[in-house]
Design an enzyme around this catalytic site. Structure first.
Site, short mmCIF file in Angstrom:
data_model
loop_
_atom_site.label_atom_id
_atom_site.label_comp_id
_atom_site.label_asym_id
_atom_site.label_seq_id
_atom_site.Cartn_x
_atom_site.Cartn_y
_atom_site.Cartn_z
N LEU A 1 38.00 -41.47 9.49
CA LEU A 1 37.27 -42.35 8.64
C LEU A 1 35.64 -42.15 8.61
CD1 LEU A 1 38.80 -45.77 9.27
CD2 LEU A 1 39.19 -44.37 7.23
N ARG B 1 32.26 -39.82 13.63
CA ARG B 1 30.92 -39.12 13.45
C ARG B 1 30.41 -38.50 14.84
NH1 ARG B 1 27.82 -44.03 11.03
NH2 ARG B 1 29.40 -45.28 10.54
N ASN C 1 33.35 -43.72 7.99
CA ASN C 1 32.50 -44.77 8.78
C ASN C 1 32.95 -45.19 10.10
OD1 ASN C 1 34.76 -45.96 7.89
ND2 ASN C 1 33.85 -47.89 6.97
N CYS C 2 33.68 -44.23 10.65
CA CYS C 2 34.12 -44.55 12.11
C CYS C 2 33.02 -43.77 13.09
CB CYS C 2 35.32 -44.04 12.32
SG CYS C 2 36.04 -44.04 13.95
N ASP C 3 32.45 -44.58 13.82
CA ASP C 3 31.32 -43.98 14.79
C ASP C 3 31.83 -42.84 15.75
OD1 ASP C 3 29.47 -45.81 13.72
OD2 ASP C 3 30.02 -47.35 15.52
#
Length: 103
Positions: free
Chosen positions: A6, A13, A8-10
């Site tokens: 995803l 990233r 927006n998944c840390d």
């Protein structure tokens, strides 16, 4: 190399930042191909399903009782992330073992 996750998944990233020459597939927007899910499930079994996610918590008991592959096909955000595919081999999560193997 392909990373399923995803945007927006840390953790995803962090993996994207570290890895070079990786194609990112947003599972929320693009889903996960059935053959990829089948191979990953064969490799990781029920560990592929993230039972700590908000998606999981939003499911009814009846939905949770479905076979894992059916659940993942219906709700790709239930997949533990990131799922990384390199040359037909799969890696799950961004643990130190995965980092040392891929990084």
């Amino acid at each position: 190399m392909r990373l399923y996750g995803l945007k927006n998944c840390d953790t995803c990233r962090k993996a994207l930042k570290t890895l070079n020459d990786v194609e990112f597939v947003d599972v929320r927007a693009d889903g996960v191909p059935v053959e990829v899910l089948e191979k990953a499930f064969a490799a990781f079994g029920s560990a592929l399903v993230n039972t700590r996610s908000t998606t999981w918590r939003g499911l009814t008991e009846e939905e949770r009782a479905k076979p894992a592959l059916d659940l993942l096909a219906e709700h790709p955000t239930l997949m533990k992330r990131p799922l990384i595919e390199r040359d037909g081999e799969f890696f799950l999560g961004w643990t130190t073992d995965v980092q040392s193997t891929l990084g």
